[in-house]
Write an enzyme that holds these catalytic residues in place. Structure first.
Site, PDB file in Angstrom:
ATOM      1  N   ASN A 127      49.322  34.610  69.927  1.00  0.00           N
ATOM      2  CA  ASN A 127      48.848  34.752  68.859  1.00  0.00           C
ATOM      3  C   ASN A 127      47.766  33.875  68.472  1.00  0.00           C
ATOM      4  O   ASN A 127      48.178  32.531  69.668  1.00  0.00           O
ATOM      5  CB  ASN A 127      49.605  34.563  67.433  1.00  0.00           C
ATOM      6  CG  ASN A 127      49.198  33.602  66.346  1.00  0.00           C
ATOM      7  OD1 ASN A 127      48.374  34.328  66.247  1.00  0.00           O
ATOM      8  ND2 ASN A 127      49.461  33.034  66.205  1.00  0.00           N
ATOM      9  N   HIS A 155      46.749  30.193  66.644  1.00  0.00           N
ATOM     10  CA  HIS A 155      47.139  29.450  65.742  1.00  0.00           C
ATOM     11  C   HIS A 155      45.852  27.781  65.909  1.00  0.00           C
ATOM     12  O   HIS A 155      45.553  27.312  67.353  1.00  0.00           O
ATOM     13  CB  HIS A 155      48.814  29.303  65.724  1.00  0.00           C
ATOM     14  CG  HIS A 155      48.258  28.550  64.410  1.00  0.00           C
ATOM     15  ND1 HIS A 155      48.873  28.794  63.036  1.00  0.00           N
ATOM     16  CD2 HIS A 155      48.908  26.829  64.081  1.00  0.00           C
ATOM     17  CE1 HIS A 155      48.955  28.119  62.218  1.00  0.00           C
ATOM     18  NE2 HIS A 155      48.538  26.626  62.773  1.00  0.00           N
ATOM     19  N   LEU A 176      54.322  38.867  61.859  1.00  0.00           N
ATOM     20  CA  LEU A 176      55.116  41.046  61.852  1.00  0.00           C
ATOM     21  C   LEU A 176      56.953  41.075  61.741  1.00  0.00           C
ATOM     22  O   LEU A 176      57.177  39.044  61.557  1.00  0.00           O
ATOM     23  CB  LEU A 176      54.680  40.691  63.583  1.00  0.00           C
ATOM     24  CG  LEU A 176      52.802  41.439  63.588  1.00  0.00           C
ATOM     25  CD1 LEU A 176      52.585  41.394  64.353  1.00  0.00           C
ATOM     26  CD2 LEU A 176      52.688  42.308  62.854  1.00  0.00           C
ATOM     27  N   THR A 203      35.204  36.383  65.697  1.00  0.00           N
ATOM     28  CA  THR A 203      34.469  35.386  66.304  1.00  0.00           C
ATOM     29  C   THR A 203      36.082  35.211  67.546  1.00  0.00           C
ATOM     30  O   THR A 203      35.439  35.068  68.665  1.00  0.00           O
ATOM     31  CB  THR A 203      35.046  33.782  66.068  1.00  0.00           C
ATOM     32  OG1 THR A 203      35.647  33.013  65.793  1.00  0.00           O
ATOM     33  CG2 THR A 203      33.779  33.924  64.908  1.00  0.00           C
TER      34      THR A 203
HETATM   35  C1  GRF Z   1      41.398  31.517  63.783  1.00  0.00           C
HETATM   36  O1  GRF Z   1      41.094  30.065  63.291  1.00  0.00           O
HETATM   37  C2  GRF Z   1      42.847  31.618  64.333  1.00  0.00           C
HETATM   38  O2  GRF Z   1      43.518  30.224  64.799  1.00  0.00           O
HETATM   39  C3  GRF Z   1      43.523  32.115  63.079  1.00  0.00           C
HETATM   40  O3  GRF Z   1      42.585  32.520  62.577  1.00  0.00           O
HETATM   41  C4  GRF Z   1      41.589  32.298  62.374  1.00  0.00           C
HETATM   42  C5  GRF Z   1      40.244  33.448  63.048  1.00  0.00           C
HETATM   43  O4  GRF Z   1      38.967  33.783  62.874  1.00  0.00           O
HETATM   44  N1  GRF Z   1      44.820  32.469  63.201  1.00  0.00           N
HETATM   45  P1  GRF Z   1      38.215  35.041  63.626  1.00  0.00           P
HETATM   46  O5  GRF Z   1      38.434  35.790  63.115  1.00  0.00           O
HETATM   47  O6  GRF Z   1      38.556  35.094  65.193  1.00  0.00           O
HETATM   48  O7  GRF Z   1      36.814  33.627  63.781  1.00  0.00           O
END
Ligand code: GRF
Length: 222
Positions: free
Chosen positions: A109, A111, A95, A15
């Site tokens: 990234n 998070h 990584l 997403t």
């Molecule tokens: C998100 O919550 C992101 O913060 C974390 O992994 C999830 C990925 O969600 N690192 P998506 O695949 O982008 O829906």
């Protein structure tokens, strides 16, 4: 302005990748999503890329004799596509210093918590939201940061808070946090593309501050 070539690493539903794709389509992002790489074959993110005719690769860790060789393959693909920014958009693998050194200060990234809370080793995916609820904090959020050699330790670019409600399940909370992720990740990529991010030690400053339009779009909740 030359469009910034972005490579996106994913493992799951994608997403956040979709938010970037939509940002490019709307003209919000002066970028081209040059390539998407997944370490999971079944990742729906690969389908999202393919639907937009973005080159998409599944790189199977099991086909390599060690992690270094696996990462070298990803670096090779990213360099073949002349990627200038690597975005980890739900890439569920830490990584190594080798990979990070290939793209110093060019990896970001997202998070799903307010770093430095609920981050680091073991805090990924739904586990983050479970820990947030079990701890009983009233506010969580999302963080976009540069990637350094540690786990979730790099300089913070943007953060936004999200309330935690009494009847939240980890899944409900994850969705609320994701809505915020989809705001701050594209904004961080835009700021990077426009060369507006200045790293001073651990602090990331935004050159010229945010424009009224960026503020009005409520990206930082202000
Ligand atoms: C998100 O919550 C992101 O913060 C974390 O992994 C999830 C990925 O969600 N690192 P998506 O695949 O982008 O829906």
């Amino acid at each position: 302005m030359q469009k910034l070539k972005v490579g996106v690493l994913v493992s799951g539903s994608g997403t956040n990748l979709q938010a970037l794709i939509d940002g490019v389509k709307k003209g919000f992002l002066p970028c081209e999503i040059a390539v998407v790489i997944s370490n999971k074959k079944e990742a729906f993110a690969l389908k999202r890329a393919e639907a937009e005719s973005i080159p998409a690769f599944f790189v199977n860790e099991k086909e390599f004799c060690n992690n270094l060789e696996f990462e070298k393959r990803m670096v090779e693909i990213l360099k073949n596509f002349q990627v200038e920014l690597v975005v980890l958009a739900g890439f569920l693998k830490v990584l190594s210093p080798y990979f990070v050194s290939e793209f110093t200060n060019k990896i970001i990234n997202i998070h799903p918590s307010l770093i430095p809370s609920f981050c680091g080793k073991g805090y990924y995916g739904i586990k983050v939201h479970e820990a947030v609820i079990n701890y009983g904090v009233k506010i969580t959020g999302a963080t976009v940061h540069f990637v350094d050699e540690g786990t979730d330790t790099g300089p913070i670019i943007l953060q936004k808070a999200v309330p935690v409600f009494d009847d939240d399940t980890p899944e409900v909370l994850a969705e609320r946090v994701k809505r915020v992720e989809h705001e701050i990740l594209p904004l961080a990529v835009k700021l990077f593309a426009e060369k507006r991010l200045i790293i001073e030690n651990r602090r990331v400053k935004i050159k010229g501050g945010l424009s009224d339009g960026e503020k009005a779009s409520n990206y930082l909740g202000i």
